[in-house]
Design an enzyme around this catalytic site. Sequence first.
Site, PDB file in Angstrom:
ATOM      1  N   LEU A   1      -5.236   4.847   9.125  1.00 16.01           N
ATOM      2  CA  LEU A   1      -3.778   5.085   8.925  1.00 16.01           C
ATOM      3  C   LEU A   1      -3.361   6.304   8.050  1.00 16.01           C
ATOM      4  O   LEU A   1      -2.698   6.869   8.291  1.00 16.01           O
ATOM      5  CB  LEU A   1      -3.260   3.740   8.038  1.00 16.01           C
ATOM      6  CG  LEU A   1      -3.043   2.360   8.757  1.00 16.01           C
ATOM      7  CD1 LEU A   1      -2.739   1.504   7.573  1.00 16.01           C
ATOM      8  CD2 LEU A   1      -2.111   2.471   9.733  1.00 16.01           C
TER       9      LEU A   1
ATOM     10  N   SER B   1      -0.082  -5.305   3.260  1.00 19.20           N
ATOM     11  CA  SER B   1      -0.854  -6.012   4.472  1.00 19.20           C
ATOM     12  C   SER B   1      -0.012  -7.228   4.877  1.00 19.20           C
ATOM     13  O   SER B   1       0.642  -7.851   4.054  1.00 19.20           O
ATOM     14  CB  SER B   1      -2.054  -6.093   4.066  1.00 19.20           C
ATOM     15  OG  SER B   1      -3.016  -7.044   5.143  1.00 19.20           O
TER      16      SER B   1
ATOM     17  N   TYR C   1      -9.333  -9.476  -1.542  1.00 15.75           N
ATOM     18  CA  TYR C   1      -8.610  -8.567  -0.615  1.00 15.75           C
ATOM     19  C   TYR C   1      -7.241  -9.251  -0.756  1.00 15.75           C
ATOM     20  O   TYR C   1      -6.340  -8.404  -1.095  1.00 15.75           O
ATOM     21  CB  TYR C   1      -9.031  -8.330   0.610  1.00 15.75           C
ATOM     22  CG  TYR C   1      -8.287  -7.503   1.511  1.00 15.75           C
ATOM     23  CD1 TYR C   1      -8.579  -6.174   1.435  1.00 15.75           C
ATOM     24  CD2 TYR C   1      -7.367  -8.265   2.550  1.00 15.75           C
ATOM     25  CE1 TYR C   1      -7.449  -5.410   2.275  1.00 15.75           C
ATOM     26  CE2 TYR C   1      -6.680  -7.385   3.282  1.00 15.75           C
ATOM     27  CZ  TYR C   1      -6.725  -6.066   3.119  1.00 15.75           C
ATOM     28  OH  TYR C   1      -5.695  -5.367   4.091  1.00 15.75           O
TER      29      TYR C   1
ATOM     30  N   LYS D   1      -3.555  -7.470  -2.276  1.00 17.51           N
ATOM     31  CA  LYS D   1      -2.588  -7.253  -1.313  1.00 17.51           C
ATOM     32  C   LYS D   1      -1.234  -8.063  -1.865  1.00 17.51           C
ATOM     33  O   LYS D   1      -0.277  -7.578  -1.735  1.00 17.51           O
ATOM     34  CB  LYS D   1      -2.738  -7.369   0.015  1.00 17.51           C
ATOM     35  CG  LYS D   1      -3.886  -6.430   0.319  1.00 17.51           C
ATOM     36  CD  LYS D   1      -3.391  -4.823   0.378  1.00 17.51           C
ATOM     37  CE  LYS D   1      -4.166  -3.816   1.016  1.00 17.51           C
ATOM     38  NZ  LYS D   1      -3.672  -2.653   0.901  1.00 17.51           N
TER      39      LYS D   1
ATOM     40  N   THR E   1      -8.697   0.766  14.066  1.00 19.84           N
ATOM     41  CA  THR E   1      -9.406   1.821  13.000  1.00 19.84           C
ATOM     42  C   THR E   1     -10.729   1.821  13.069  1.00 19.84           C
ATOM     43  O   THR E   1     -11.405   0.883  13.830  1.00 19.84           O
ATOM     44  CB  THR E   1      -8.929   2.039  11.639  1.00 19.84           C
ATOM     45  OG1 THR E   1      -9.248   0.733  10.920  1.00 19.84           O
ATOM     46  CG2 THR E   1      -7.312   2.258  11.594  1.00 19.84           C
TER      47      THR E   1
END
Length: 234
Positions: free
Chosen positions: A12, A139, A152, A156, A187
């Site tokens: 990104l 996210s 994670y 976020k 990605t």
Amino acid sequence: MIVVITGASKGLGKAFAEQFATGNTLLLCARNEEALNTMAVDLKYEFPSAHIHTKAVDMSVKEEVIAFAEWCLHFGVPDIVINNAGRFVQGSVYNESDGVLEEMLNTNLMSAYHLSRALIPAMINDITHKHKHIFNICSIASLQAYANGGSYSISKFAMLGFSKNLREELKPFNIKVTAVMPGAVYTDSWVGTGVDEKRIMEATDIAKLVYAASQLSPQACVEDIVIRPQLGDL
């Protein structure tokens, strides 16, 4: 415009740099200096009108973040800041390795917190009165629990809360804040997983939306961008 992008060497971050390159000054950072410099050379070849400056930075380390902010201000006051640095570590809260939460918070939240705090005073006091915009890359894991992504997802969620608070605080200074919540984007992290790249989004999809949001009139602010693959989340 002066555009600051963290985590810019690939994925990104690279897509954001490409989208904003034409005619602008880009201040880019990433942990991997070699990858960052290679990307910058390619970017300059593709966009010769861009002014590109790079600095290797570990955005999980407060002192390095502050030093990066000071380095950025040598080039002038940023018009756009894209807090994109982030990392994903698999695991659930009950079985992930000790220290993962601290690592996720430092990389995915505190990096944006410290960089924003270091740059905002100059953005508020900019005598050019150009409109300013901060994009925080969150996210879909900011909106709902993410399977096998305990810390994670926690980081976020926190990033989205930070974005909402910052949005309210900066309204009187005409600095826009946008939280960007993408679903799966193809990605390097998806290479070799067996997932068809046509099943999930392209990095340029997110970059185009961010660029479009940055081009609105001063009186309009896109507060949240939520974008998912057409066939839904994985």
